[in-house]
Design a protein around this motif. Structure first.
Motif, short mmCIF file in Angstrom:
data_model
loop_
_atom_site.label_atom_id
_atom_site.label_comp_id
_atom_site.label_asym_id
_atom_site.label_seq_id
_atom_site.Cartn_x
_atom_site.Cartn_y
_atom_site.Cartn_z
N THR A 1 0.83 -1.21 0.00
CA THR A 1 0.00 0.00 0.00
C THR A 1 0.86 1.25 0.00
O THR A 1 0.59 2.20 -0.75
N ILE A 2 1.92 1.27 0.79
CA ILE A 2 2.83 2.41 0.84
C ILE A 2 3.50 2.61 -0.52
O ILE A 2 3.58 3.74 -1.02
N ASP A 3 3.96 1.53 -1.13
CA ASP A 3 4.59 1.63 -2.45
C ASP A 3 3.62 2.19 -3.48
O ASP A 3 3.99 3.03 -4.30
N TYR A 4 2.37 1.73 -3.44
CA TYR A 4 1.35 2.22 -4.37
C TYR A 4 1.11 3.71 -4.18
O TYR A 4 1.05 4.47 -5.14
N LEU A 5 0.96 4.13 -2.93
CA LEU A 5 0.71 5.54 -2.64
C LEU A 5 1.89 6.42 -3.06
O LEU A 5 1.70 7.52 -3.57
N GLU A 6 3.11 5.94 -2.86
CA GLU A 6 4.29 6.70 -3.30
C GLU A 6 4.33 6.83 -4.82
O GLU A 6 4.65 7.90 -5.34
N GLN B 1 1.73 6.81 -6.80
CA GLN B 1 0.66 7.73 -7.16
C GLN B 1 1.09 9.18 -6.93
O GLN B 1 0.79 10.05 -7.74
N ALA B 2 1.79 9.43 -5.84
CA ALA B 2 2.25 10.79 -5.55
C ALA B 2 3.30 11.24 -6.55
O ALA B 2 3.32 12.40 -6.96
N ARG B 3 4.18 10.34 -6.97
CA ARG B 3 5.23 10.70 -7.93
C ARG B 3 4.69 10.91 -9.33
O ARG B 3 5.33 11.57 -10.15
N LYS B 4 3.53 10.39 -9.63
CA LYS B 4 2.96 10.56 -10.97
C LYS B 4 2.65 12.02 -11.28
O LYS B 4 2.60 12.40 -12.43
N LYS B 5 2.45 12.83 -10.24
CA LYS B 5 2.12 14.23 -10.44
C LYS B 5 3.37 15.11 -10.60
O LYS B 5 3.26 16.30 -10.75
N ASN B 6 4.55 14.49 -10.55
CA ASN B 6 5.80 15.25 -10.65
C ASN B 6 6.23 15.43 -12.10
O ASN B 6 6.02 14.57 -12.95
N LEU B 7 6.85 16.56 -12.36
CA LEU B 7 7.45 16.86 -13.65
C LEU B 7 8.86 17.37 -13.36
O LEU B 7 9.04 18.27 -12.54
N ILE B 8 9.86 16.78 -13.99
CA ILE B 8 11.24 17.18 -13.77
C ILE B 8 11.74 17.89 -15.02
O ILE B 8 11.66 17.35 -16.12
N LEU B 9 12.23 19.10 -14.82
CA LEU B 9 12.74 19.91 -15.92
C LEU B 9 14.25 20.03 -15.78
O LEU B 9 14.75 20.42 -14.72
N TYR B 10 14.96 19.73 -16.86
CA TYR B 10 16.41 19.82 -16.87
C TYR B 10 16.84 21.06 -17.66
O TYR B 10 16.18 21.46 -18.60
N GLY B 11 17.94 21.65 -17.27
CA GLY B 11 18.51 22.76 -18.01
C GLY B 11 17.92 24.12 -17.69
O GLY B 11 18.22 25.09 -18.37
N VAL B 12 17.12 24.22 -16.66
CA VAL B 12 16.56 25.52 -16.25
C VAL B 12 17.61 26.20 -15.38
O VAL B 12 18.00 25.67 -14.34
#
Length: 111
Positions: A37-42, A44-55
């Motif tokens: 359950t913890i792995d699933y929730l983590e 799900q939370a990371r799915k909303k992340n966007l990582i931008l390189y070179g800024v």
């Protein structure tokens, strides 16, 4: 008579060990379920992340970092300030530009 007493004590100890083994196995099953359950929730939370390189790192604090209009200006995407939950740099501050992590409030907005 001594054998009967010894046998009774051994039987009693065996019963207690059996009970403890059952409790231990039940607890292990619960721990495994909770870890899944913890792995699933983590995830799900990371799915909303966007990582931008070179800024480029020109900001001098969280407010400036949050007000970076990189998404709006460079990617031609309109967004509201309330749609962004968190903005931060990843890693230690060194001579190279660190990636920018943007967490959106909704998965659909990230997409």
């Amino acid at each position: 008579m001594q054998e009967n007493i010894t046998k009774a004590i051994n039987d009693n100890i065996n019963q207690k060990f059996t009970i403890m083994e059952n409790r231990t196995s039940n607890l292990q099953i619960k721990i495994n379920k909770q870890q899944k359950t913890i792995d699933y929730l983590e995830r799900q939370a990371r799915k909303k992340n966007l990582i931008l390189y070179g800024v480029e790192e020109t900001e001098h604090g969280y407010e400036e970092l949050q007000s970076i209009c990189y998404i709006k200006n460079h990617m031609k995407i309109s967004r509201e300030q309330s749609e962004i939950e968190l903005v931060r740099r990843l890693g230690k501050k060194e001579n190279k530009t660190r990636p920018l992590l943007v967490t959106f409030t909704k998965m659909g907005r990230k997409i």
